[in-house]
Design an enzyme around this catalytic site. Structure first.
Site, PDB file in Angstrom:
ATOM      1  N   CYS A 216      15.202  31.491  -1.513  1.00 51.03           N
ATOM      2  CA  CYS A 216      14.025  32.355  -1.473  1.00 51.03           C
ATOM      3  C   CYS A 216      13.072  32.078  -2.630  1.00 51.03           C
ATOM      4  O   CYS A 216      11.862  32.236  -2.478  1.00 51.03           O
ATOM      5  CB  CYS A 216      14.445  33.823  -1.514  1.00 51.03           C
ATOM      6  SG  CYS A 216      15.298  34.402  -0.023  1.00 51.03           S
TER       7      CYS A 216
ATOM      8  N   ASP B  51       7.301  40.775  -5.060  1.00 51.18           N
ATOM      9  CA  ASP B  51       8.092  39.809  -4.294  1.00 51.18           C
ATOM     10  C   ASP B  51       7.528  38.397  -4.369  1.00 51.18           C
ATOM     11  O   ASP B  51       8.032  37.492  -3.694  1.00 51.18           O
ATOM     12  CB  ASP B  51       8.170  40.235  -2.821  1.00 51.18           C
ATOM     13  CG  ASP B  51       9.218  41.304  -2.590  1.00 51.18           C
ATOM     14  OD1 ASP B  51      10.096  41.474  -3.457  1.00 51.18           O
ATOM     15  OD2 ASP B  51       9.159  41.979  -1.547  1.00 51.18           O
TER      16      ASP B  51
ATOM     17  N   HIS C 141      15.480  36.683   7.477  1.00 46.95           N
ATOM     18  CA  HIS C 141      14.877  35.351   7.478  1.00 46.95           C
ATOM     19  C   HIS C 141      15.954  34.321   7.810  1.00 46.95           C
ATOM     20  O   HIS C 141      17.127  34.503   7.442  1.00 46.95           O
ATOM     21  CB  HIS C 141      14.301  34.988   6.106  1.00 46.95           C
ATOM     22  CG  HIS C 141      12.957  35.555   5.820  1.00 46.95           C
ATOM     23  ND1 HIS C 141      12.557  35.918   4.550  1.00 46.95           N
ATOM     24  CD2 HIS C 141      11.894  35.805   6.620  1.00 46.95           C
ATOM     25  CE1 HIS C 141      11.323  36.375   4.580  1.00 46.95           C
ATOM     26  NE2 HIS C 141      10.894  36.304   5.828  1.00 46.95           N
TER      27      HIS C 141
ATOM     28  N   ARG D 183      10.891  38.797  11.245  1.00 47.60           N
ATOM     29  CA  ARG D 183       9.658  38.573  10.487  1.00 47.60           C
ATOM     30  C   ARG D 183       8.683  37.654  11.217  1.00 47.60           C
ATOM     31  O   ARG D 183       7.526  38.015  11.425  1.00 47.60           O
ATOM     32  CB  ARG D 183       9.995  38.000   9.109  1.00 47.60           C
ATOM     33  CG  ARG D 183      10.798  38.939   8.206  1.00 47.60           C
ATOM     34  CD  ARG D 183       9.989  40.161   7.771  1.00 47.60           C
ATOM     35  NE  ARG D 183      10.723  40.985   6.827  1.00 47.60           N
ATOM     36  CZ  ARG D 183      10.738  40.805   5.513  1.00 47.60           C
ATOM     37  NH1 ARG D 183      10.055  39.808   4.975  1.00 47.60           N
ATOM     38  NH2 ARG D 183      11.419  41.600   4.734  1.00 47.60           N
TER      39      ARG D 183
ATOM     40  N   ARG E 104       3.377  42.721   1.214  1.00 47.09           N
ATOM     41  CA  ARG E 104       3.368  41.331   0.759  1.00 47.09           C
ATOM     42  C   ARG E 104       2.109  40.573   1.181  1.00 47.09           C
ATOM     43  O   ARG E 104       1.935  39.407   0.804  1.00 47.09           O
ATOM     44  CB  ARG E 104       4.600  40.587   1.286  1.00 47.09           C
ATOM     45  CG  ARG E 104       5.921  41.165   0.794  1.00 47.09           C
ATOM     46  CD  ARG E 104       7.062  40.194   0.982  1.00 47.09           C
ATOM     47  NE  ARG E 104       6.899  38.997   0.149  1.00 47.09           N
ATOM     48  CZ  ARG E 104       7.740  37.969   0.164  1.00 47.09           C
ATOM     49  NH1 ARG E 104       8.781  37.978   0.975  1.00 47.09           N
ATOM     50  NH2 ARG E 104       7.537  36.920  -0.615  1.00 47.09           N
TER      51      ARG E 104
END
Length: 267
Positions: A261, A67, A167, A138, A92
């Site tokens: 992103c 990611d 997000h 998140r 992550r």
């Protein structure tokens, strides 16, 4: 005539892109990923920024961090000050060290380690004189105060309620200092009311726009780059005088990411 402002972006090639785990509703490890297609889509996005006159920096991808292509989640950068991310999911977490090293090696003197969990520009969206900040999935809401102390800008907290839009940048995009587009059902009733008060003339995304992460867009004040499948948003933006470039990010969408992103702005 709308005016573009030259920007600097940080991007990461998807050399190790994969959907090897599931940490959002878009991710299904059972569905195959074509890394060559992902790379071609990423290169088209980078080349679009370059064609618009922007500078693009890159960071080397790290094996085992699929990611990492989603650089927006790495940090928030305002006036050269950097608030690094602290990722919620273990999958992550190691990205943070790679980005910390990049900022230190590229001359950033004010690089802050976060106390609370935040996922960078995924949830901190700089909108002219303020920062719009997401919470609910998140980023810890307490991290909004941390960002306000570091950057000295008022931070407006917005609550996300639909796990598909985990997000803020999947549900809201800044078009210029005073204009946004967003998808109201992604937000709590109170946050919807606040957004209507702050941005009464905002572009409102449809369900179809949201289904292709069409709001996950990047604007320089004149040019807007967004997923090409968001046809309603493309038409709305053009009607307001923006120059729109639609790009295919279908492969990256398998991991729940799109244009924004993949793009961290280095202010």
């Amino acid at each position: 005539m709308r005016t573009a402002t030259r920007r600097r972006y940080l991007m990461c090639p998807p050399a190790y892109f994969d959907v090897a785990y599931s940490i959002n509703p878009w991710m299904d490890p059972a569905k195959p990923v074509d890394r060559a297609i992902a790379m071609a889509q990423w290169e088209r996005l980078r080349d679009t920024y370059l064609a618009h006159g922007h500078a693009v920096e890159t960071i080397e991808p790290v094996p085992g961090l699929p990611d990492m292509v989603f650089t927006a989640n790495a940090a928030t950068v305002v006036d050269g000050s950097v608030l690094l991310a602290r990722f919620r999911h273990a999958e992550r977490a190691d990205e943070a060290a790679a980005y910390r090293t990049w900022f230190h090696h590229h001359g950033y003197a004010d690089v802050r380690e976060p106390v609370l969990i935040n996922e960078g520009e995924g949830d901190f969206v700089v909108a002219g004189p303020r920062i719009l900040a997401g919470a609910g999935f998140r980023t810890d809401r307490g991290a909004h105060g941390e960002a306000q102390e570091i950057f000295g800008l008022p931070v407006i907290s917005l609550v996300l309620v639909d796990e598909r839009f985990y997000h803020l940048d999947t549900a809201l995009a800044v078009l210029d200092d005073n204009e946004i587009m967003y998808y109201p059902p992604a937000f709590s009733p109170g946050s919807q009311k606040l957004l209507r008060q702050l941005y009464p003339d905002a572009i409102v995304a449809t369900d179809d726009d949201a289904a292709v992460l069409g709001i996950n867009a990047v604007s320089d004040g004149r040019h807007v780059v967004l997923p090409q499948a968001a046809r309603h948003l493309v038409a709305e933006l053009r009607s307001r005088g923006f120059e729109v470039t639609g790009v295919d990010v279908s492969e990256l969408l398998k991991a729940g990411g799109a244009v924004k992103c993949c793009t961290l702005e280095l202010r």
